[in-house]
Write a protein that holds these residues in place. Sequence first.
Motif, short mmCIF file in Angstrom:
data_model
loop_
_atom_site.label_atom_id
_atom_site.label_comp_id
_atom_site.label_asym_id
_atom_site.label_seq_id
_atom_site.Cartn_x
_atom_site.Cartn_y
_atom_site.Cartn_z
N ASP B 19 0.73 -1.21 0.06
CA ASP B 19 -0.02 0.05 0.06
C ASP B 19 0.79 1.31 0.07
OD1 ASP B 19 0.94 0.01 2.56
OD2 ASP B 19 -1.02 0.04 3.61
N HIS B 20 2.18 0.91 0.15
CA HIS B 20 3.06 2.17 0.23
C HIS B 20 4.52 1.65 -0.08
CE1 HIS B 20 3.79 1.34 4.36
NE2 HIS B 20 4.82 1.63 4.09
N VAL B 21 5.38 2.82 -0.74
CA VAL B 21 6.65 2.42 -0.91
C VAL B 21 7.39 3.63 -0.53
CG1 VAL B 21 8.53 2.12 -2.64
CG2 VAL B 21 6.16 0.87 -2.77
N ASP B 22 8.31 3.47 0.36
CA ASP B 22 9.12 4.59 0.63
C ASP B 22 10.36 4.87 -0.17
OD1 ASP B 22 7.58 5.19 3.00
OD2 ASP B 22 8.82 3.70 4.14
N VAL B 23 10.66 5.97 -0.40
CA VAL B 23 11.61 6.11 -1.71
C VAL B 23 12.48 7.25 -1.42
CG1 VAL B 23 10.04 5.30 -3.35
CG2 VAL B 23 10.14 7.81 -2.91
N ALA B 24 13.76 7.46 -1.91
CA ALA B 24 14.63 8.46 -1.77
C ALA B 24 14.55 9.31 -2.94
CB ALA B 24 15.95 8.13 -1.51
N ALA B 25 13.87 10.75 -2.84
CA ALA B 25 13.57 11.42 -3.93
C ALA B 25 13.44 12.93 -3.42
CB ALA B 25 12.54 11.18 -4.49
N SER B 26 14.03 13.88 -4.48
CA SER B 26 13.63 15.41 -4.26
C SER B 26 12.69 15.66 -5.08
CB SER B 26 15.33 15.88 -4.48
OG SER B 26 15.56 15.75 -5.78
N THR B 27 11.96 15.12 -5.92
CA THR B 27 10.89 15.72 -6.68
C THR B 27 9.88 14.59 -6.75
OG1 THR B 27 11.79 15.03 -8.93
CG2 THR B 27 12.34 17.27 -8.17
N VAL B 28 8.60 14.99 -7.31
CA VAL B 28 7.46 13.97 -7.48
C VAL B 28 8.24 12.96 -8.54
CG1 VAL B 28 5.25 13.77 -8.12
CG2 VAL B 28 5.80 15.45 -6.62
N GLU B 30 11.03 12.17 -9.51
CA GLU B 30 12.03 11.09 -9.03
C GLU B 30 11.28 9.97 -8.18
OE1 GLU B 30 15.87 14.28 -8.48
OE2 GLU B 30 15.13 13.03 -6.93
N ALA B 31 10.62 10.54 -7.33
CA ALA B 31 9.70 9.63 -6.72
C ALA B 31 9.20 8.59 -7.33
CB ALA B 31 8.75 10.06 -5.30
N LEU B 32 8.45 8.86 -8.41
CA LEU B 32 7.48 8.08 -9.45
C LEU B 32 8.36 7.10 -10.12
CD1 LEU B 32 4.69 10.31 -10.52
CD2 LEU B 32 4.58 8.40 -8.54
N ALA B 33 9.59 7.78 -10.52
CA ALA B 33 10.36 6.90 -11.49
C ALA B 33 10.94 5.94 -10.37
CB ALA B 33 11.84 7.74 -11.85
N PHE B 34 11.55 6.12 -9.14
CA PHE B 34 11.96 5.10 -8.40
C PHE B 34 10.96 4.03 -8.11
CE2 PHE B 34 12.72 3.00 -4.10
CZ PHE B 34 14.37 2.99 -4.28
N LEU B 35 9.52 4.40 -8.11
CA LEU B 35 8.61 3.45 -7.94
C LEU B 35 8.54 2.50 -9.07
CD1 LEU B 35 5.96 2.71 -6.05
CD2 LEU B 35 4.71 4.23 -7.53
N LEU B 36 8.63 2.93 -10.19
CA LEU B 36 8.61 2.26 -11.69
C LEU B 36 9.81 1.24 -11.51
CD1 LEU B 36 6.79 4.78 -14.00
CD2 LEU B 36 5.88 3.03 -12.65
N SER B 37 10.93 1.86 -11.41
CA SER B 37 12.19 1.03 -11.23
C SER B 37 11.89 -0.26 -10.50
CB SER B 37 13.42 1.89 -10.93
OG SER B 37 13.49 2.10 -9.25
N GLU B 38 11.06 -0.26 -9.36
CA GLU B 38 10.81 -1.09 -8.57
C GLU B 38 9.58 -2.12 -9.04
OE1 GLU B 38 10.84 -0.58 -4.54
OE2 GLU B 38 13.14 -0.70 -4.27
N HIS B 39 8.56 -1.37 -9.63
CA HIS B 39 7.42 -1.99 -10.06
C HIS B 39 7.12 -1.48 -11.47
CE1 HIS B 39 7.12 -3.63 -5.79
NE2 HIS B 39 7.20 -2.11 -5.41
N ALA B 40 7.67 -2.27 -12.45
CA ALA B 40 7.66 -1.67 -13.77
C ALA B 40 6.04 -1.92 -14.34
CB ALA B 40 8.47 -2.56 -14.84
N HIS B 45 -0.37 1.88 -16.19
CA HIS B 45 -1.40 2.42 -15.53
C HIS B 45 -1.40 3.84 -15.09
CE1 HIS B 45 -3.49 -1.60 -15.37
NE2 HIS B 45 -2.41 -2.13 -15.10
N LEU B 46 -0.24 4.34 -15.19
CA LEU B 46 0.26 5.76 -14.72
C LEU B 46 0.68 6.49 -15.81
CD1 LEU B 46 2.36 4.98 -11.44
CD2 LEU B 46 -0.12 5.45 -11.47
N TYR B 47 1.03 6.22 -16.89
CA TYR B 47 1.79 6.86 -17.93
C TYR B 47 1.36 6.49 -19.32
CZ TYR B 47 4.89 8.89 -14.77
OH TYR B 47 5.84 9.34 -13.63
N GLN B 48 0.74 7.48 -20.11
CA GLN B 48 0.63 7.40 -21.41
C GLN B 48 1.85 6.98 -22.08
OE1 GLN B 48 -2.48 11.19 -21.38
NE2 GLN B 48 -0.50 11.24 -22.44
#
Lengths: 153, 119
Positions: B19-28, B30-40, B45-48
């Motif tokens: 239900d959540h993922v903790d990430v190291a990021a300085s912008t939104v 970056e946070a989403l990119a980190f999320l996608l790097s772990e859960h491709a 579902h998020l991007y066109q």
Amino acid sequence: MTMGIRITAALGEEIRRHGASGYPHEVCGALLGRESAGGGNGTLREVLAVLPLENRREESRHNRFSLAPDDVRQAERAARERSLEVVGWYHTHPDHPARPSEFDREHAWPWYSYVILSVTSRVPGEMTSWRLADDRSGYAAERIEEAVGGREN
Amino acid sequence: MSVRVMIPTPLRPYAGKRDHVDVAASTVGEALAFLLSEHAELRRHLYQDDGRLRSFVNVYVNDDDIRYLQKEATPVHDGDIVSIVPSIAGGTAVLASCLPGGNNVALRTRRKVCLAGEP
């Protein structure tokens, strides 16, 4: 694999009352619940509370509904407060069958249960539930089990 | 710095049921990119296809919609909550009669989703 959603008769009636009172406009709300322990593969879920919400459409309210992101966040908060999850959404189809439209599909998300209630001349009719395919190509129907019981708050 | 990305229920099957993922990021972004790097699997579902966030996807930093901030360049700080919030909408269309036959199979036509079989 059989999918299903279980809802108490009291909550089903609450959806019907909401649908009838909002006619001829579409009404909508959140379904709060949890996956049933006996469901295996997360395919059976129980609705333990419903949260009627406001249709935010300003035009075409007779055949369109939308929620504001804050409504969705409100529903998620309400679910968390009850240790539940938002397992789906309901909406009405005034004077139309309880079948998902192409417009529904384009706006749907996987996993959620989408309950549709047909309301004809203010009289609630068939209620159905659907889940979007993972590849977004279409819907699969899921059975609704409506059982006698109260609501959980 | 650590920010928490909250994942709504329909996307959890594509994020290891978390239900959540903790990430190291300085912008939104970056946070989403980190999320996608772990859960491709989350990407579609998020991007066109053109790499922009789908219009049905809302992203909040704490209580603020990033559309009204700096979108994906919105800075995030230690302890911030980034929430992915699905848009919910629907409605009826001009319906022709559904095709008969089939077994809970959705047959997509030009104007609508036509379904056969009862729930």
